[in-house]
Scaffold this active site. Structure first.
Site, PDB file in Angstrom:
ATOM      1  N   ASP A  81       3.376   6.860  -7.247  1.00 23.10           N
ATOM      2  CA  ASP A  81       4.539   6.537  -6.421  1.00 23.10           C
ATOM      3  C   ASP A  81       5.864   6.566  -7.160  1.00 23.10           C
ATOM      4  O   ASP A  81       6.910   6.719  -6.540  1.00 23.10           O
ATOM      5  CB  ASP A  81       4.353   5.144  -5.791  1.00 23.10           C
TER       6      ASP A  81
ATOM      7  N   HIS B 289      -1.709   0.049 -11.969  1.00 26.19           N
ATOM      8  CA  HIS B 289      -2.635   0.476 -10.921  1.00 26.19           C
ATOM      9  C   HIS B 289      -3.880  -0.400 -10.930  1.00 26.19           C
ATOM     10  O   HIS B 289      -4.351  -0.796 -11.992  1.00 26.19           O
ATOM     11  CB  HIS B 289      -3.037   1.943 -11.110  1.00 26.19           C
TER      12      HIS B 289
ATOM     13  N   HIS C  96       0.844  -1.196   0.000  1.00 27.12           N
ATOM     14  CA  HIS C  96       0.000   0.000   0.000  1.00 27.12           C
ATOM     15  C   HIS C  96       0.884   1.253   0.000  1.00 27.12           C
ATOM     16  O   HIS C  96       1.262   1.735  -1.060  1.00 27.12           O
ATOM     17  CB  HIS C  96      -0.910  -0.069   1.232  1.00 27.12           C
TER      18      HIS C  96
HETATM   19  C1  COA Z   1      -0.732  -1.921  -8.602  1.00 27.96           C
HETATM   20  C2  COA Z   1      -0.928  -3.351  -9.088  1.00 27.96           C
HETATM   21  C3  COA Z   1      -1.096  -4.283  -7.891  1.00 27.96           C
HETATM   22  C4  COA Z   1      -2.167  -3.385  -9.978  1.00 27.96           C
HETATM   23  O1  COA Z   1      -2.384  -4.672 -10.324  1.00 27.96           O
HETATM   24  P1  COA Z   1      -3.486  -5.187 -11.374  1.00 27.96           P
HETATM   25  O2  COA Z   1      -4.067  -4.106 -12.173  1.00 27.96           O
HETATM   26  O3  COA Z   1      -4.393  -6.030 -10.602  1.00 27.96           O
HETATM   27  O4  COA Z   1      -2.603  -5.935 -12.383  1.00 27.96           O
HETATM   28  P2  COA Z   1      -1.968  -7.362 -12.180  1.00 27.96           P
HETATM   29  O5  COA Z   1      -1.103  -7.385 -10.971  1.00 27.96           O
HETATM   30  O6  COA Z   1      -3.058  -8.375 -12.279  1.00 27.96           O
HETATM   31  O7  COA Z   1      -1.065  -7.432 -13.480  1.00 27.96           O
HETATM   32  C5  COA Z   1      -1.563  -7.539 -14.834  1.00 27.96           C
HETATM   33  C6  COA Z   1      -0.380  -7.839 -15.740  1.00 27.96           C
HETATM   34  O8  COA Z   1       0.491  -6.711 -15.777  1.00 27.96           O
HETATM   35  C7  COA Z   1       1.762  -7.037 -15.223  1.00 27.96           C
HETATM   36  N1  COA Z   1       2.154  -5.967 -14.331  1.00 27.96           N
HETATM   37  C8  COA Z   1       1.344  -5.195 -13.567  1.00 27.96           C
HETATM   38  N2  COA Z   1       2.048  -4.315 -12.868  1.00 27.96           N
HETATM   39  C9  COA Z   1       3.339  -4.531 -13.210  1.00 27.96           C
HETATM   40  C10 COA Z   1       4.540  -3.930 -12.823  1.00 27.96           C
HETATM   41  N3  COA Z   1       4.559  -2.932 -11.949  1.00 27.96           N
HETATM   42  N4  COA Z   1       5.690  -4.408 -13.361  1.00 27.96           N
HETATM   43  C11 COA Z   1       5.671  -5.396 -14.254  1.00 27.96           C
HETATM   44  N5  COA Z   1       4.559  -6.007 -14.664  1.00 27.96           N
HETATM   45  C12 COA Z   1       3.402  -5.574 -14.143  1.00 27.96           C
HETATM   46  C13 COA Z   1       1.534  -8.303 -14.412  1.00 27.96           C
HETATM   47  O9  COA Z   1       2.712  -9.044 -14.280  1.00 27.96           O
HETATM   48  C14 COA Z   1       0.495  -8.984 -15.222  1.00 27.96           C
HETATM   49  O10 COA Z   1       1.105  -9.577 -16.328  1.00 27.96           O
HETATM   50  P3  COA Z   1       0.608 -10.997 -16.918  1.00 27.96           P
HETATM   51  O11 COA Z   1      -0.808 -10.724 -17.381  1.00 27.96           O
HETATM   52  O12 COA Z   1       1.580 -11.283 -17.995  1.00 27.96           O
HETATM   53  O13 COA Z   1       0.657 -11.934 -15.753  1.00 27.96           O
HETATM   54  C15 COA Z   1       0.298  -3.787  -9.912  1.00 27.96           C
HETATM   55  O14 COA Z   1       0.375  -3.015 -11.073  1.00 27.96           O
HETATM   56  C16 COA Z   1       1.588  -3.721  -9.121  1.00 27.96           C
HETATM   57  O15 COA Z   1       1.898  -4.629  -8.352  1.00 27.96           O
HETATM   58  N6  COA Z   1       2.385  -2.624  -9.289  1.00 27.96           N
HETATM   59  C17 COA Z   1       3.611  -2.458  -8.563  1.00 27.96           C
HETATM   60  C18 COA Z   1       3.368  -1.961  -7.139  1.00 27.96           C
HETATM   61  C19 COA Z   1       2.963  -0.519  -7.074  1.00 27.96           C
HETATM   62  O16 COA Z   1       3.501   0.331  -7.753  1.00 27.96           O
HETATM   63  N7  COA Z   1       1.980  -0.243  -6.197  1.00 27.96           N
HETATM   64  C20 COA Z   1       1.481   1.086  -5.976  1.00 27.96           C
HETATM   65  C21 COA Z   1       0.110   1.239  -6.511  1.00 27.96           C
HETATM   66  S1  COA Z   1      -0.428   2.921  -6.353  1.00 27.96           S
END
Ligand code: COA
Length: 353
Positions: A298, A247, A208
């Site tokens: 972030d 996101h 988070h």
């Molecule tokens: C924020 C987050 C949890 C959103 O997740 P989401 O929309 O549910 O997307 P998913 O985690 O299901 O990922 C979807 C796809 O994109 C990829 N992806 C998403 N975020 C990624 C990232 N930061 N780096 C690399 N790949 C990423 C995933 O690996 C996945 O790939 P696949 O379909 O080949 O398996 C995710 O983007 C993430 O973990 N980001 C990094 C942490 C971060 O910056 N958090 C702050 C949020 S404000």
């Protein structure tokens, strides 16, 4: 009953405070575009908007000043802060654990106004963060009051304005995990202080509030743009997630990111930070072409806070300083609705025996 892991997509309550990610990108506080608010308003005005739907920030400013000065003059509070910092040597207590403790230990004041109740918590948080600077922080700016309480006295107007914008963008974000935790606590009719402590405890987790710290650590792990290029391709090859990208709600763009990136661009002024910014832009470019992913608040947010002179472990406390008004607004809204939040669980243990 339908089950949705992590409550994804579940509408868990009603709110009039904000909308997040409509058409994949916008952020609005009580109908106002948050990006316009960074251009036209100060954090104190936005705090008042979020808490009581009025852009007049005077009451918040007056109350915040009163409590901040009281904190400066409170010798017992300063001693308590120093004692907490010296716990767990040699590293000391983590600033987020310190904030949680100091807010929890604060007396719940007797006040009829919601603004006063929130301003006390906000001033306590800002005072605790300021205590980490080695220079004086007691000069308050009339225009950028809360930002000035967090920065050393010699901070430039540009730095104050940049932090003011960052605080506005951190102020509120719908039913995210820490806000939901705050609402759950509020729903039992517990006190505001306890609910804010729930929010702080929840924000501390790296899924988070901690992503800005991880993003800067990633950027700092490379010395040159070429090294970064090679390193990011390797991480993507290994299917690692790059912190600060993607996101859960925004699907087109995080509208907060360009504002923050512009500030970094404006503030970088030495070879080290210029190099860091070039590395960040390269990572951004690769993530766009290779993964079609955009930076969230972030990614450049961590760089901005570093540029403003904050140590990495103070990034999430700054987030608390901004978000405390959002948590409080949700606390009051939940109390008004007066519905105990009590979902059901899907049992996956042994069958009857
Ligand atoms: C924020 C987050 C949890 C959103 O997740 P989401 O929309 O549910 O997307 P998913 O985690 O299901 O990922 C979807 C796809 O994109 C990829 N992806 C998403 N975020 C990624 C990232 N930061 N780096 C690399 N790949 C990423 C995933 O690996 C996945 O790939 P696949 O379909 O080949 O398996 C995710 O983007 C993430 O973990 N980001 C990094 C942490 C971060 O910056 N958090 C702050 C949020 S404000």
């Amino acid at each position: 009953m339908e089950f949705s892991p992590g409550l994804r997509g579940v509408v868990a309550g009603e709110t009039s405070i904000s909308t997040v990610g409509k058409e994949g990108t916008s952020l609005r506080y009580r109908g106002y575009d948050a990006i316009d608010l960074t251009k036209n308003n100060t954090y104190e005005e936005v705090a008042s908007l979020i808490i009581k739907d009025s852009l007049d920030g005077d009451e918040f400013k007056e109350a915040f000043t009163k409590f901040y000065i009281a904190a400066i003059e409170d010798e017992a509070l300063s001693k308590y802060l120093e004692d907490l910092k010296s716990l767990h040597p040699p590293v000391g207590m983590h600033p987020m654990a310190l904030l949680r403790t100091i807010v929890s230990g604060g007396e719940e004041i007797d006040s009829d106004t919601e603004i006063e109740l929130v301003a006390r918590i906000s001033a306590t948080v800002c005072f605790a963060i300021a205590s980490y600077h080695n220079t004086d922080t007691n000069l308050l700016s009339d225009k950028y009051l809360v930002a000035s309480s967090l920065l050393p006295n010699d901070a430039s107007d540009e730095m104050l304005e940049a932090l003011d914008d960052m605080l506005i963008l951190y102020a509120e974000h719908g039913f995210n995990a820490s806000t939901f935790a705050t609402r759950v606590t509020a729903s039992t009719r517990a006190d505001l202080t306890g609910a804010i402590v729930s929010g702080i405890a929840t924000l501390k987790g790296e899924l988070h509030g901690g992503a800005n710290e991880r993003a800067v650590e990633l950027i700092n792990s490379f010395n040159t743009v070429d090294e970064a290029e090679q390193g990011i391709y390797e991480l993507l090859e290994e299917k690692k997630k790059i912190m600060g990208f993607g996101h859960g709600v925004y699907k087109v763009q995080d509208p907060r990111s360009p504002v923050v990136k512009n500030w970094v661009e404006q503030l970088v002024d030495n070879d080290f930070s210029k190099n860091r910014f070039e590395i960040a832009k390269k990572i951004d470019e690769i993530m766009d072409t290779e993964k079609n992913l955009f930076p969230n608040v972030d990614f450049y947010g961590g760089l901005l806070l570093a540029e403003l002179g904050f140590e990495v472990d103070l990034f999430t406390p700054i987030f608390v300083a901004g978000r405390s008004v959002g948590w409080a607004a949700h606390y009051f809204e939940q109390r008004e609705q007066d519905i105990l939040i009590r979902p059901a669980a899907k049992y996956i243990g042994p069958s009857e025996r």
